[in-house]
Design an enzyme around this catalytic site. Structure first.
Site, short mmCIF file in Angstrom:
data_model
loop_
_atom_site.label_atom_id
_atom_site.label_comp_id
_atom_site.label_asym_id
_atom_site.label_seq_id
_atom_site.Cartn_x
_atom_site.Cartn_y
_atom_site.Cartn_z
N ASN A 90 -6.82 12.82 -10.51
CA ASN A 90 -7.58 13.24 -11.69
C ASN A 90 -7.38 14.75 -11.85
O ASN A 90 -6.83 15.40 -10.96
CB ASN A 90 -9.06 12.86 -11.57
CG ASN A 90 -9.72 13.53 -10.39
OD1 ASN A 90 -9.85 14.75 -10.34
ND2 ASN A 90 -10.11 12.74 -9.41
N ASP A 129 0.88 -1.17 0.00
CA ASP A 129 0.00 0.00 0.00
C ASP A 129 0.93 1.22 0.00
O ASP A 129 1.72 1.40 0.93
CB ASP A 129 -0.84 -0.05 1.28
CG ASP A 129 -1.72 1.17 1.45
OD1 ASP A 129 -1.51 2.20 0.79
OD2 ASP A 129 -2.63 1.08 2.30
N ILE A 130 0.81 2.05 -1.00
CA ILE A 130 1.78 3.15 -1.16
C ILE A 130 1.67 4.17 -0.01
O ILE A 130 2.63 4.90 0.25
CB ILE A 130 1.63 3.83 -2.54
CG1 ILE A 130 2.94 4.53 -2.95
CG2 ILE A 130 0.45 4.81 -2.57
CD1 ILE A 130 3.01 4.91 -4.41
N VAL A 173 -6.12 4.72 -5.34
CA VAL A 173 -4.94 5.15 -4.59
C VAL A 173 -5.09 6.62 -4.16
O VAL A 173 -4.64 7.02 -3.08
CB VAL A 173 -3.65 4.88 -5.41
CG1 VAL A 173 -3.55 5.74 -6.64
CG2 VAL A 173 -2.41 5.05 -4.55
N ASP A 174 -5.76 7.41 -4.98
CA ASP A 174 -6.01 8.83 -4.66
C ASP A 174 -6.81 8.93 -3.34
O ASP A 174 -6.44 9.69 -2.43
CB ASP A 174 -6.81 9.43 -5.83
CG ASP A 174 -6.86 10.95 -5.83
OD1 ASP A 174 -6.17 11.57 -5.01
OD2 ASP A 174 -7.60 11.50 -6.66
N SER A 224 -3.03 4.74 -13.84
CA SER A 224 -4.06 4.49 -14.89
C SER A 224 -4.56 3.04 -14.96
O SER A 224 -5.46 2.76 -15.76
CB SER A 224 -3.59 4.91 -16.30
OG SER A 224 -3.69 6.32 -16.46
N THR A 225 -3.97 2.13 -14.18
CA THR A 225 -4.36 0.72 -14.37
C THR A 225 -5.52 0.28 -13.50
O THR A 225 -5.87 -0.90 -13.48
CB THR A 225 -3.17 -0.24 -14.11
OG1 THR A 225 -2.82 -0.18 -12.72
CG2 THR A 225 -1.97 0.12 -14.95
N GLY A 226 -6.14 1.22 -12.79
CA GLY A 226 -7.33 0.89 -11.99
C GLY A 226 -8.57 1.43 -12.66
O GLY A 226 -8.94 0.98 -13.75
N TYR A 285 -9.04 3.96 -14.39
CA TYR A 285 -8.84 4.49 -15.75
C TYR A 285 -8.64 3.41 -16.82
O TYR A 285 -8.53 3.73 -18.01
CB TYR A 285 -7.70 5.52 -15.77
CG TYR A 285 -8.10 6.90 -15.28
CD1 TYR A 285 -9.42 7.17 -14.87
CD2 TYR A 285 -7.18 7.94 -15.21
CE1 TYR A 285 -9.79 8.44 -14.43
CE2 TYR A 285 -7.55 9.22 -14.77
CZ TYR A 285 -8.86 9.46 -14.38
OH TYR A 285 -9.21 10.72 -13.96
N1 AR6 Z 1 -1.41 1.77 -2.86
C1 AR6 Z 1 -0.83 1.48 -4.06
N2 AR6 Z 1 -1.54 1.22 -5.17
C2 AR6 Z 1 -2.89 1.25 -5.08
C3 AR6 Z 1 -3.57 1.55 -3.88
C4 AR6 Z 1 -2.77 1.83 -2.73
N3 AR6 Z 1 -3.32 2.11 -1.54
N4 AR6 Z 1 -4.90 1.50 -4.12
C5 AR6 Z 1 -5.04 1.17 -5.42
N5 AR6 Z 1 -3.83 1.00 -5.99
P1 AR6 Z 1 -6.48 3.83 -9.45
P2 AR6 Z 1 -6.22 5.26 -12.02
C6 AR6 Z 1 -3.48 0.66 -7.38
O1 AR6 Z 1 -7.87 3.42 -9.77
O2 AR6 Z 1 -6.52 4.01 -12.76
C7 AR6 Z 1 -9.25 7.99 -8.77
O3 AR6 Z 1 -10.63 8.16 -8.50
C8 AR6 Z 1 -4.51 -0.11 -8.18
O4 AR6 Z 1 -4.39 -1.50 -7.94
O5 AR6 Z 1 -6.18 4.30 -8.08
O6 AR6 Z 1 -5.06 6.09 -12.44
C9 AR6 Z 1 -8.60 9.29 -9.23
O7 AR6 Z 1 -9.13 10.40 -8.56
C10 AR6 Z 1 -4.11 0.25 -9.60
O8 AR6 Z 1 -3.16 -0.69 -10.09
O9 AR6 Z 1 -5.99 5.03 -10.44
C11 AR6 Z 1 -8.94 9.30 -10.69
O10 AR6 Z 1 -10.25 9.79 -10.90
C12 AR6 Z 1 -3.42 1.59 -9.47
O11 AR6 Z 1 -3.30 1.85 -8.07
C13 AR6 Z 1 -8.87 7.83 -11.08
O12 AR6 Z 1 -9.13 7.11 -9.88
C14 AR6 Z 1 -4.17 2.74 -10.11
O13 AR6 Z 1 -5.55 2.60 -9.85
C15 AR6 Z 1 -7.50 7.46 -11.57
O14 AR6 Z 1 -7.53 6.14 -12.05
#
Ligand code: AR6
Length: 168
Positions: A23, A9-10, A32-33, A120-122, A124
């Site tokens: 975003n 967990d970052i 993660v945000d 972007s891999t969640g 997005y």
């Molecule tokens: N620590 C590390 N990585 C994580 C964590 C964490 N606690 N939680 C999730 N991930 P995402 P995106 C990974 O959806 O695709 C938000 O609403 C997860 O497994 O967080 O860039 C923003 O505000 C995935 O591999 O980000 C934007 O609106 C990676 O983080 C949108 O989501 C990215 O997933 C951005 O989407």
């Protein structure tokens, strides 16, 4: 530059800077945000608001830096990844820009250790294999990479972790 891979967990990672997959509003979200703002506390959002008021929204591929609030890191770099829409809208280039602009901010702020999530891999929807290859190529091709001591790829899900393990 030393590259490392961890599954974590970052918000618990003790690097000088952790990168947030934000975003363009910079005002928080899920994934993660959400985790970064929840654990880091209101100071991060206040700093994001100040940036919004000064310069408006953050463009895709761009990055801004704020305090890390209560996180173990000192700073958070917020970068806006591309939404995947099939791969013909410069998504790879834009994703590479996220890594480059974040590293550029590290250098401008004299920060030597940085941790990246899999931008972007969640939510997005960027295909994970493609995103990992793009991320690694971007950081390896970064001009001033020697000024960064350690770059950690932080994978949260098992699938990303396996992909990075195979690539690194
Ligand atoms: N620590 C590390 N990585 C994580 C964590 C964490 N606690 N939680 C999730 N991930 P995402 P995106 C990974 O959806 O695709 C938000 O609403 C997860 O497994 O967080 O860039 C923003 O505000 C995935 O591999 O980000 C934007 O609106 C990676 O983080 C949108 O989501 C990215 O997933 C951005 O989407």
């Amino acid at each position: 530059m030393e590259m490392r891979l961890i599954k974590a967990d970052i918000t618990a990672v003790d690097a000088e800077v952790v990168v947030n997959a934000a975003n363009s509003s910079l005002l928080g979200g899920g994934g993660v945000d959400g985790a970064i703002h929840r654990k880091g506390g209101p100071e991060i959002l206040a700093a994001c608001r100040a940036i919004r008021n000064r310069q408006g929204k953050c463009g895709t591929g761009e990055a801004v830096i704020t305090t890390a609030g209560r996180l173990p890191a000192r700073f958070v770099i917020h970068t806006v990844g591309p939404v995947w829409s099939g791969g013909h809208n410069d998504e790879r280039q834009l994703l590479a820009n996220c890594y480059r602009s974040s590293l550029q901010l590290c250098i401008e702020n004299n920060l030597r250790t940085v941790a990246f999530p899999n931008i972007s891999t969640g939510i997005y929807g960027f295909p994970k294999q493609d995103a990992a290859e793009t991320a690694i190529a971007a950081v390896q091709g970064f001009e001033d990479r020697d000024l960064i001591e350690e770059l950690v790829f932080v994978c949260f899900d098992e699938e990303n972790y396996r992909i990075y393990q195979a690539l690194m």
